[in-house]
Design a protein around this motif. Structure first.
Motif, PDB file in Angstrom:
ATOM      1  N   ILE A  55     -14.666 -62.816  -9.525  1.00 25.65           N
ATOM      2  CA  ILE A  55     -14.945 -64.227  -9.335  1.00 25.65           C
ATOM      3  C   ILE A  55     -16.423 -64.388  -9.013  1.00 25.65           C
ATOM      4  CG2 ILE A  55     -12.607 -64.758  -8.533  1.00 25.65           C
ATOM      5  CD1 ILE A  55     -13.719 -64.914  -5.688  1.00 25.65           C
ATOM      6  N   VAL A  56     -16.897 -65.619  -9.158  1.00 26.89           N
ATOM      7  CA  VAL A  56     -18.285 -65.953  -8.817  1.00 26.89           C
ATOM      8  C   VAL A  56     -18.274 -66.831  -7.572  1.00 26.89           C
ATOM      9  CG1 VAL A  56     -20.365 -67.170  -9.566  1.00 26.89           C
ATOM     10  CG2 VAL A  56     -19.054 -65.792 -11.214  1.00 26.89           C
ATOM     11  N   LEU A  57     -19.078 -66.458  -6.581  1.00 26.27           N
ATOM     12  CA  LEU A  57     -19.222 -67.247  -5.359  1.00 26.27           C
ATOM     13  C   LEU A  57     -20.679 -67.682  -5.218  1.00 26.27           C
ATOM     14  CD1 LEU A  57     -17.186 -65.066  -2.819  1.00 26.27           C
ATOM     15  CD2 LEU A  57     -16.420 -67.155  -3.965  1.00 26.27           C
ATOM     16  N   PRO A  58     -20.955 -68.978  -5.194  1.00 27.92           N
ATOM     17  CA  PRO A  58     -22.322 -69.439  -4.944  1.00 27.92           C
ATOM     18  C   PRO A  58     -22.772 -69.010  -3.550  1.00 27.92           C
ATOM     19  CG  PRO A  58     -20.935 -71.202  -5.801  1.00 27.92           C
ATOM     20  CD  PRO A  58     -20.020 -70.082  -5.435  1.00 27.92           C
ATOM     21  N   PRO A  59     -24.074 -68.906  -3.318  1.00 28.20           N
ATOM     22  CA  PRO A  59     -24.567 -68.456  -2.008  1.00 28.20           C
ATOM     23  C   PRO A  59     -23.991 -69.209  -0.805  1.00 28.20           C
ATOM     24  CG  PRO A  59     -26.342 -68.345  -3.582  1.00 28.20           C
ATOM     25  CD  PRO A  59     -25.186 -68.970  -4.305  1.00 28.20           C
ATOM     26  N   PRO A  60     -23.920 -70.554  -0.791  1.00 28.72           N
ATOM     27  CA  PRO A  60     -23.338 -71.218   0.384  1.00 28.72           C
ATOM     28  C   PRO A  60     -21.874 -70.851   0.606  1.00 28.72           C
ATOM     29  CG  PRO A  60     -24.617 -72.772  -0.902  1.00 28.72           C
ATOM     30  CD  PRO A  60     -24.464 -71.546  -1.742  1.00 28.72           C
ATOM     31  N   THR A  61     -21.134 -70.661  -0.489  1.00 32.47           N
ATOM     32  CA  THR A  61     -19.719 -70.293  -0.374  1.00 32.47           C
ATOM     33  C   THR A  61     -19.584 -68.892   0.192  1.00 32.47           C
ATOM     34  OG1 THR A  61     -19.314 -71.655  -2.332  1.00 32.47           O
ATOM     35  CG2 THR A  61     -17.537 -70.189  -1.627  1.00 32.47           C
ATOM     36  N   TRP A  62     -20.391 -67.965  -0.325  1.00 28.24           N
ATOM     37  CA  TRP A  62     -20.385 -66.591   0.196  1.00 28.24           C
ATOM     38  C   TRP A  62     -20.675 -66.578   1.691  1.00 28.24           C
ATOM     39  CZ3 TRP A  62     -20.042 -61.470  -1.846  1.00 28.24           C
ATOM     40  CH2 TRP A  62     -20.485 -60.462  -0.979  1.00 28.24           C
ATOM     41  N   THR A  63     -21.743 -67.275   2.096  1.00 29.16           N
ATOM     42  CA  THR A  63     -22.141 -67.272   3.501  1.00 29.16           C
ATOM     43  C   THR A  63     -21.054 -67.881   4.381  1.00 29.16           C
ATOM     44  OG1 THR A  63     -24.483 -67.388   2.882  1.00 29.16           O
ATOM     45  CG2 THR A  63     -23.912 -68.034   5.128  1.00 29.16           C
ATOM     46  N   THR A  64     -20.443 -68.957   3.915  1.00 28.75           N
ATOM     47  CA  THR A  64     -19.350 -69.575   4.671  1.00 28.75           C
ATOM     48  C   THR A  64     -18.200 -68.602   4.865  1.00 28.75           C
ATOM     49  OG1 THR A  64     -19.925 -71.774   3.854  1.00 28.75           O
ATOM     50  CG2 THR A  64     -17.684 -71.467   4.673  1.00 28.75           C
ATOM     51  N   LEU A  65     -17.823 -67.902   3.806  1.00 29.98           N
ATOM     52  CA  LEU A  65     -16.734 -66.932   3.901  1.00 29.98           C
ATOM     53  C   LEU A  65     -17.084 -65.810   4.870  1.00 29.98           C
ATOM     54  CD1 LEU A  65     -15.806 -66.842   0.121  1.00 29.98           C
ATOM     55  CD2 LEU A  65     -14.358 -67.728   1.962  1.00 29.98           C
ATOM     56  N   ARG A  66     -18.318 -65.359   4.847  1.00 26.82           N
ATOM     57  CA  ARG A  66     -18.760 -64.345   5.809  1.00 26.82           C
ATOM     58  C   ARG A  66     -18.597 -64.848   7.247  1.00 26.82           C
ATOM     59  NH1 ARG A  66     -18.459 -59.358   4.202  1.00 26.82           N
ATOM     60  NH2 ARG A  66     -20.257 -58.493   3.075  1.00 26.82           N
ATOM     61  N   GLU A  67     -18.905 -66.124   7.441  1.00 29.35           N
ATOM     62  CA  GLU A  67     -18.865 -66.671   8.796  1.00 29.35           C
ATOM     63  C   GLU A  67     -17.447 -66.804   9.329  1.00 29.35           C
ATOM     64  OE1 GLU A  67     -22.965 -69.261   9.157  1.00 29.35           O
ATOM     65  OE2 GLU A  67     -21.277 -70.174   8.097  1.00 29.35           O
ATOM     66  N   ILE A  68     -16.470 -67.002   8.451  1.00 28.39           N
ATOM     67  CA  ILE A  68     -15.090 -67.150   8.927  1.00 28.39           C
ATOM     68  C   ILE A  68     -14.289 -65.859   8.785  1.00 28.39           C
ATOM     69  CG2 ILE A  68     -15.117 -69.603   8.368  1.00 28.39           C
ATOM     70  CD1 ILE A  68     -13.378 -69.041   5.974  1.00 28.39           C
ATOM     71  N   GLU A  69     -14.893 -64.838   8.181  1.00 27.62           N
ATOM     72  CA  GLU A  69     -14.180 -63.600   7.857  1.00 27.62           C
ATOM     73  C   GLU A  69     -13.580 -62.915   9.077  1.00 27.62           C
ATOM     74  OE1 GLU A  69     -15.118 -59.514   5.291  1.00 27.62           O
ATOM     75  OE2 GLU A  69     -16.763 -60.666   6.196  1.00 27.62           O
ATOM     76  N   SER A  70     -14.261 -62.979  10.207  1.00 25.03           N
ATOM     77  CA  SER A  70     -13.827 -62.207  11.374  1.00 25.03           C
ATOM     78  C   SER A  70     -12.761 -62.897  12.210  1.00 25.03           C
ATOM     79  CB  SER A  70     -15.034 -61.898  12.270  1.00 25.03           C
ATOM     80  OG  SER A  70     -15.591 -63.108  12.783  1.00 25.03           O
ATOM     81  N   PHE A  71     -12.458 -64.163  11.923  1.00 21.22           N
ATOM     82  CA  PHE A  71     -11.517 -64.904  12.761  1.00 21.22           C
ATOM     83  C   PHE A  71     -10.077 -64.623  12.356  1.00 21.22           C
ATOM     84  CE2 PHE A  71     -15.423 -67.453  13.080  1.00 21.22           C
ATOM     85  CZ  PHE A  71     -15.548 -67.489  14.455  1.00 21.22           C
ATOM     86  N   GLY A  72      -9.187 -64.620  13.355  1.00 23.55           N
ATOM     87  CA  GLY A  72      -7.799 -64.280  13.114  1.00 23.55           C
ATOM     88  C   GLY A  72      -6.868 -65.463  12.972  1.00 23.55           C
ATOM     89  N   SER A  73      -7.377 -66.674  13.158  1.00 23.34           N
ATOM     90  CA  SER A  73      -6.507 -67.847  13.072  1.00 23.34           C
ATOM     91  C   SER A  73      -7.333 -69.075  12.720  1.00 23.34           C
ATOM     92  CB  SER A  73      -5.788 -68.088  14.402  1.00 23.34           C
ATOM     93  OG  SER A  73      -6.714 -68.492  15.398  1.00 23.34           O
ATOM     94  N   VAL A  74      -6.611 -70.109  12.261  1.00 25.05           N
ATOM     95  CA  VAL A  74      -7.273 -71.379  11.976  1.00 25.05           C
ATOM     96  C   VAL A  74      -7.822 -71.978  13.257  1.00 25.05           C
ATOM     97  CG1 VAL A  74      -6.969 -73.706  11.055  1.00 25.05           C
ATOM     98  CG2 VAL A  74      -5.798 -71.783   9.963  1.00 25.05           C
ATOM     99  N   ASP A  75      -7.079 -71.896  14.334  1.00 29.00           N
ATOM    100  CA  ASP A  75      -7.540 -72.430  15.616  1.00 29.00           C
ATOM    101  C   ASP A  75      -8.879 -71.819  16.017  1.00 29.00           C
ATOM    102  OD1 ASP A  75      -5.457 -74.183  16.009  1.00 29.00           O
ATOM    103  OD2 ASP A  75      -4.320 -72.858  17.334  1.00 29.00           O
ATOM    104  N   ALA A  76      -9.019 -70.516  15.802  1.00 25.40           N
ATOM    105  CA  ALA A  76     -10.252 -69.829  16.188  1.00 25.40           C
ATOM    106  C   ALA A  76     -11.434 -70.326  15.357  1.00 25.40           C
ATOM    107  CB  ALA A  76     -10.083 -68.324  16.044  1.00 25.40           C
ATOM    108  N   VAL A  77     -11.213 -70.522  14.055  1.00 28.77           N
ATOM    109  CA  VAL A  77     -12.287 -71.034  13.200  1.00 28.77           C
ATOM    110  C   VAL A  77     -12.683 -72.439  13.632  1.00 28.77           C
ATOM    111  CG1 VAL A  77     -12.945 -71.665  10.850  1.00 28.77           C
ATOM    112  CG2 VAL A  77     -11.540 -69.631  11.239  1.00 28.77           C
TER     113      VAL A  77
END
Length: 289
Positions: free
Chosen positions: A204-226
């Motif tokens: 898949i292709v991820l634009p830079p803002p999308t990639w960075t956003t995914l990196r920022e939420i990658e470590s969280f274990g729940s929606v509440d935490a995000v």
């Protein structure tokens, strides 16, 4: 090239799933002028109808929405929220609205799905407004369900430029998201880690803002935490700097060694501060001199 910067809104829709939340993503049609073929979060431009809908007659959370963006007039701040809700409805079929009992509206059942499918087409074609739908159905848009997450501005190298406010929202119960089969041709739920891994494998292709956003939420274990993190963070405006060096085209975030802009003190740079154009794709890299 049109270098006008258009206001836009994007929604990161999350649901809990095991050890990490999943995010809903759509794949843009290859023929679209902006981000064709890329996997992105639902979103699009703020338009005139969004400002007209930004009224207490149809919306919950007006005061909070007006106060969230101190750099904007209140009506514009609310319009960004309304645009996020409208684009989420158009591109994903998700209606962030509550019924008279204060519950998120249910779109379960064949008749509801058929009616909403037609409404999506009508709103997309501008034959119907989101305000018209919520008034007809006796609903109220839940602007308070949208939590500001990030602020990205397209650098002046793209065919279209956008000043985009990113929001995060929990997937409402009794609704099923789906791409619109017009501007978006596929949709998928993935964890942030899965999306990043698929991008690294060129699936898949991820634009830079999308990639960075995914990196920022990658470590969280729940929606509440995000959501809690998003509410607490200080959102800094991000406009990547374009640089061509030794034949390489790069987009550099604040904090990269080649970008003189310093990151906001409360918003440290992400793991990758650099995106290098290789074979038509922006490849994420850690910054280096």
């Amino acid at each position: 090239m049109d270098l006008t910067v258009h206001p836009a809104a994007t929604v990161i829709v999350l649901r809990d799933a095991g050890l990490a939340p999943e995010v809903f993503m759509v794949r843009r049609h290859e023929g679209t002028a902006f981000l064709g073929g890329a996997h992105v979060f639902p979103g699009g431009r703020v338009d005139a109808s969004d400002r007209e809908t930004a009224h207490e007659r149809w919306c919950d959370g007006i005061a909070g929405a007006a106060a969230r963006f101190a750099d904007l007039p209140p009506v514009d701040a609310v319009a960004y929220h309304v645009a996020a809700a409208r684009e989420l409805f158009e591109e994903a079929g998700v209606l962030l609205a509550r019924d008279e009992a204060g519950e998120f509206v249910s779109l379960a059942g064949a008749s509801a799905r058929a009616r909403i499918a037609q409404d999506r087409r009508d709103v997309h074609g501008r034959g119907l407004t989101l305000a018209g739908i919520v008034e007809r159905e006796g609903l109220r848009l839940a602007l308070d369900a949208l939590v500001p997450f990030a602020h990205w501005v397209t650098p002046p190298i793209d065919v279209r430029r956008f000043d985009t406010r990113f929001f995060v929202a929990r997937m409402p119960p009794r609704q099923t998201p789906a791409h619109d089969e017009t501007e978006t041709i596929e949709s998928v739920w993935m964890t942030a880690a899965e999306a990043i891994a698929r991008c690294e494998r060129d699936e898949i292709v991820l634009p830079p803002p999308t990639w960075t956003t995914l990196r920022e939420i990658e470590s969280f274990g729940s929606v509440d935490a995000v959501m809690a993190w998003a509410r607490a963070r200080r959102i800094a405006r991000r406009e990547p700097m374009f640089l061509e060096q030794d034949g390489q085209k790069m987009l550099l975030l604040a904090g990269d060694p080649l970008n003189p802009e310093r990151p906001a003190a409360a918003d440290p740079p992400p793991a990758e501060t650099r995106f290098v154009l290789v074979d038509g794709r922006w490849r994420a890299e850690a910054g280096r001199t």
